[in-house]
Scaffold this motif. Structure first.
Motif, PDB file in Angstrom:
ATOM      1  N   VAL A 158       9.469   1.924 -17.706  1.00 22.25           N
ATOM      2  CA  VAL A 158      10.198   0.859 -17.027  1.00 22.25           C
ATOM      3  C   VAL A 158      10.092   0.976 -15.512  1.00 22.25           C
ATOM      4  CG1 VAL A 158      12.429   2.061 -16.886  1.00 22.25           C
ATOM      5  CG2 VAL A 158      12.373  -0.427 -17.076  1.00 22.25           C
ATOM      6  N   PHE A 159       9.900   2.194 -15.001  1.00 19.90           N
ATOM      7  CA  PHE A 159       9.831   2.372 -13.559  1.00 19.90           C
ATOM      8  C   PHE A 159       8.474   1.971 -12.987  1.00 19.90           C
ATOM      9  CE2 PHE A 159      13.031   5.443 -15.047  1.00 19.90           C
ATOM     10  CZ  PHE A 159      14.121   4.970 -14.333  1.00 19.90           C
ATOM     11  N   SER A 160       7.437   1.969 -13.815  1.00 17.60           N
ATOM     12  CA  SER A 160       6.125   1.508 -13.364  1.00 17.60           C
ATOM     13  C   SER A 160       5.880   0.056 -13.731  1.00 17.60           C
ATOM     14  CB  SER A 160       5.023   2.382 -13.982  1.00 17.60           C
ATOM     15  OG  SER A 160       5.055   2.308 -15.393  1.00 17.60           O
ATOM     16  N   LEU A 161       6.877  -0.581 -14.352  1.00 15.43           N
ATOM     17  CA  LEU A 161       6.721  -1.956 -14.822  1.00 15.43           C
ATOM     18  C   LEU A 161       6.464  -2.955 -13.692  1.00 15.43           C
ATOM     19  CD1 LEU A 161       6.784  -3.115 -17.688  1.00 15.43           C
ATOM     20  CD2 LEU A 161       9.129  -3.830 -17.266  1.00 15.43           C
ATOM     21  N   PRO A 162       7.220  -2.932 -12.578  1.00 12.92           N
ATOM     22  CA  PRO A 162       6.978  -3.919 -11.517  1.00 12.92           C
ATOM     23  C   PRO A 162       5.548  -3.902 -10.987  1.00 12.92           C
ATOM     24  CG  PRO A 162       9.084  -2.826 -11.168  1.00 12.92           C
ATOM     25  CD  PRO A 162       8.396  -2.087 -12.267  1.00 12.92           C
ATOM     26  N   ALA A 163       4.991  -2.697 -10.782  1.00 16.13           N
ATOM     27  CA  ALA A 163       3.616  -2.603 -10.286  1.00 16.13           C
ATOM     28  C   ALA A 163       2.628  -3.166 -11.302  1.00 16.13           C
ATOM     29  CB  ALA A 163       3.279  -1.149  -9.972  1.00 16.13           C
ATOM     30  N   GLY A 164       2.861  -2.879 -12.599  1.00 19.00           N
ATOM     31  CA  GLY A 164       1.976  -3.403 -13.627  1.00 19.00           C
ATOM     32  C   GLY A 164       2.030  -4.915 -13.730  1.00 19.00           C
ATOM     33  N   PHE A 165       3.224  -5.474 -13.641  1.00 12.16           N
ATOM     34  CA  PHE A 165       3.376  -6.929 -13.699  1.00 12.16           C
ATOM     35  C   PHE A 165       2.746  -7.589 -12.477  1.00 12.16           C
ATOM     36  CE2 PHE A 165       5.827  -6.474 -17.356  1.00 12.16           C
ATOM     37  CZ  PHE A 165       6.225  -7.699 -17.844  1.00 12.16           C
ATOM     38  N   ALA A 166       2.949  -7.007 -11.300  1.00 14.36           N
ATOM     39  CA  ALA A 166       2.410  -7.598 -10.069  1.00 14.36           C
ATOM     40  C   ALA A 166       0.891  -7.674 -10.099  1.00 14.36           C
ATOM     41  CB  ALA A 166       2.874  -6.784  -8.858  1.00 14.36           C
ATOM     42  N   ALA A 167       0.257  -6.734 -10.774  1.00 14.71           N
ATOM     43  CA  ALA A 167      -1.204  -6.724 -10.823  1.00 14.71           C
ATOM     44  C   ALA A 167      -1.760  -7.695 -11.862  1.00 14.71           C
ATOM     45  CB  ALA A 167      -1.698  -5.309 -11.129  1.00 14.71           C
ATOM     46  N   GLU A 168      -0.952  -8.068 -12.861  1.00 13.65           N
ATOM     47  CA  GLU A 168      -1.466  -8.854 -13.973  1.00 13.65           C
ATOM     48  C   GLU A 168      -1.004 -10.300 -13.998  1.00 13.65           C
ATOM     49  OE1 GLU A 168      -3.698  -7.892 -15.986  1.00 13.65           O
ATOM     50  OE2 GLU A 168      -3.724  -5.719 -15.653  1.00 13.65           O
ATOM     51  N   THR A 169       0.182 -10.589 -13.488  1.00 15.15           N
ATOM     52  CA  THR A 169       0.730 -11.933 -13.651  1.00 15.15           C
ATOM     53  C   THR A 169       1.651 -12.290 -12.495  1.00 15.15           C
ATOM     54  OG1 THR A 169       1.900 -13.381 -15.210  1.00 15.15           O
ATOM     55  CG2 THR A 169       2.741 -11.154 -14.957  1.00 15.15           C
ATOM     56  N   GLY A 170       2.110 -13.539 -12.500  1.00 11.38           N
ATOM     57  CA  GLY A 170       3.045 -14.006 -11.486  1.00 11.38           C
ATOM     58  C   GLY A 170       4.423 -14.228 -12.077  1.00 11.38           C
ATOM     59  N   VAL A 171       5.226 -15.022 -11.380  1.00 13.66           N
ATOM     60  CA  VAL A 171       6.602 -15.250 -11.809  1.00 13.66           C
ATOM     61  C   VAL A 171       6.645 -15.990 -13.144  1.00 13.66           C
ATOM     62  CG1 VAL A 171       8.794 -16.331 -11.204  1.00 13.66           C
ATOM     63  CG2 VAL A 171       7.408 -15.253  -9.421  1.00 13.66           C
ATOM     64  N   ALA A 172       5.813 -17.031 -13.290  1.00 13.72           N
ATOM     65  CA  ALA A 172       5.828 -17.834 -14.517  1.00 13.72           C
ATOM     66  C   ALA A 172       5.460 -16.988 -15.732  1.00 13.72           C
ATOM     67  CB  ALA A 172       4.880 -19.015 -14.385  1.00 13.72           C
ATOM     68  N   GLY A 173       4.385 -16.209 -15.625  1.00 11.18           N
ATOM     69  CA  GLY A 173       3.970 -15.364 -16.734  1.00 11.18           C
ATOM     70  C   GLY A 173       5.004 -14.295 -17.064  1.00 11.18           C
ATOM     71  N   THR A 174       5.652 -13.773 -16.026  1.00 13.78           N
ATOM     72  CA  THR A 174       6.683 -12.758 -16.234  1.00 13.78           C
ATOM     73  C   THR A 174       7.865 -13.335 -16.995  1.00 13.78           C
ATOM     74  OG1 THR A 174       6.066 -11.595 -14.201  1.00 13.78           O
ATOM     75  CG2 THR A 174       8.258 -11.173 -15.076  1.00 13.78           C
ATOM     76  N   LEU A 175       8.300 -14.525 -16.613  1.00  9.14           N
ATOM     77  CA  LEU A 175       9.433 -15.163 -17.284  1.00  9.14           C
ATOM     78  C   LEU A 175       9.133 -15.433 -18.754  1.00  9.14           C
ATOM     79  CD1 LEU A 175      10.548 -17.698 -14.522  1.00  9.14           C
ATOM     80  CD2 LEU A 175      11.800 -15.674 -15.277  1.00  9.14           C
ATOM     81  N   VAL A 176       7.919 -15.917 -19.040  1.00 12.61           N
ATOM     82  CA  VAL A 176       7.552 -16.209 -20.427  1.00 12.61           C
ATOM     83  C   VAL A 176       7.464 -14.917 -21.239  1.00 12.61           C
ATOM     84  CG1 VAL A 176       5.762 -17.151 -21.933  1.00 12.61           C
ATOM     85  CG2 VAL A 176       6.349 -18.337 -19.811  1.00 12.61           C
ATOM     86  N   ALA A 177       6.836 -13.881 -20.665  1.00 15.30           N
ATOM     87  CA  ALA A 177       6.682 -12.609 -21.378  1.00 15.30           C
ATOM     88  C   ALA A 177       8.039 -11.995 -21.700  1.00 15.30           C
ATOM     89  CB  ALA A 177       5.844 -11.636 -20.544  1.00 15.30           C
TER      90      ALA A 177
END
Length: 260
Positions: A41-60
């Motif tokens: 969970v602590f490395s999650l923000p960096a992983g999300f930032a590299a793969e998707t944006g706000v829209a993809g994050t909300l859907v996931a």
């Protein structure tokens, strides 16, 4: 034949007799939260930032969080309807599908716990390796010795009784949760609407579905440990506490981990 009259039988059903040491709903909730909040969970923000944006994050998060919340309610329903089954996932699988699938359920849970312990201790010792070079990247003899000592320490705590293990788990859960709370507060104080809008669509040219698929597995991984209260249900003061602790902890995890 178990020597403890209150221990579960082969089918996961508690024998009548003296009840084991019990814990409160709050403690059951810390079992769930402590199991769910891991290194990932602590490395999650960096992983999300590299793969998707706000829209993809909300859907996931909506898909994974909704599915896991439904699973939490399933555990709640099972705990309330079958209070005689108190060995968690194994007892439910055996009662519903027989001994063969019950065995594989227990074996799979044990194997995943072993793999998780290996990951956690390699992560811990590799981090400490920056301060203690003998630990290296978590793959040295010293790292194996430290990891083994840590595992045996937790084994001894569990053998002393559920209350000792619960006390340690409460401290660990607080230590895990505080950094997340601090992170959310910091994000709220430095929130920039312009940056938020600029990152809405994610990496340029990447289809939204590909962004969601790239983050979905990591998102589901964060929820592993949701069954913590069910696995320890035989120690609950009330069967209703098991049902209440699981979905409330899942909802709390969703709210803490959702993008701000």
């Amino acid at each position: 034949m178990p020597s403890d009259p209150s221990s579960p039988t082969e089918s996961g059903v508690t024998r009548p007799g003296t009840r084991p040491a019990t814990v409160s709903m709050l403690t059951l909730s810390t079992f769930v939260i402590g199991s769910m909040v891991g290194a990932g969970v602590f490395s999650l923000p960096a992983g999300f930032a590299a793969e998707t944006g706000v829209a993809g994050t909300l859907v996931a998060w909506a898909v994974a969080g909704g599915g896991m919340l439904a699973l939490a309610f399933a555990f709640q329903l099972l705990a309330n309807r079958r209070p005689d089954l108190d060995a968690g996932v194994y007892s439910y699988a055996r009662a519903g599908f027989g001994r063969y699938l019950g065995y594989f359920s227990a074996f799979g849970y044990w194997a995943s716990a072993c793999a998780g312990n290996v990951f956690y201790w390699v992560f811990i010792t590799s981090t400490l390796g920056a301060v203690f070079p003998a630990l290296g990247a978590g793959d040295t003899v010293a790292a194996v010795a430290v990891s083994s000592a840590g595992l045996w320490l937790f084994f001894i705590l569990i053998r002393r009784g559920v209350r000792s293990a619960a006390a340690v788990n409460r401290v660990v859960s607080i230590a895990k949760t505080l950094p997340i709370v601090v992170f959310v507060v910091l994000c709220a104080t430095v929130f920039d609407p312009a940056v938020f809008a600029a990152n809405w669509a994610g990496p340029s040219g990447a289809p939204l579905w590909d962004q969601i698929r790239a983050t979905m597995l990591v998102t589901v991984f964060v929820f592993i440990g949701l069954e913590g209260a069910s696995v320890n249900s035989r120690h609950a003061r009330s069967r209703r506490d098991v049902g209440r602790a699981t979905p409330s902890s899942a909802s709390s995890a969703c709210s803490r981990s959702s993008p701000r």
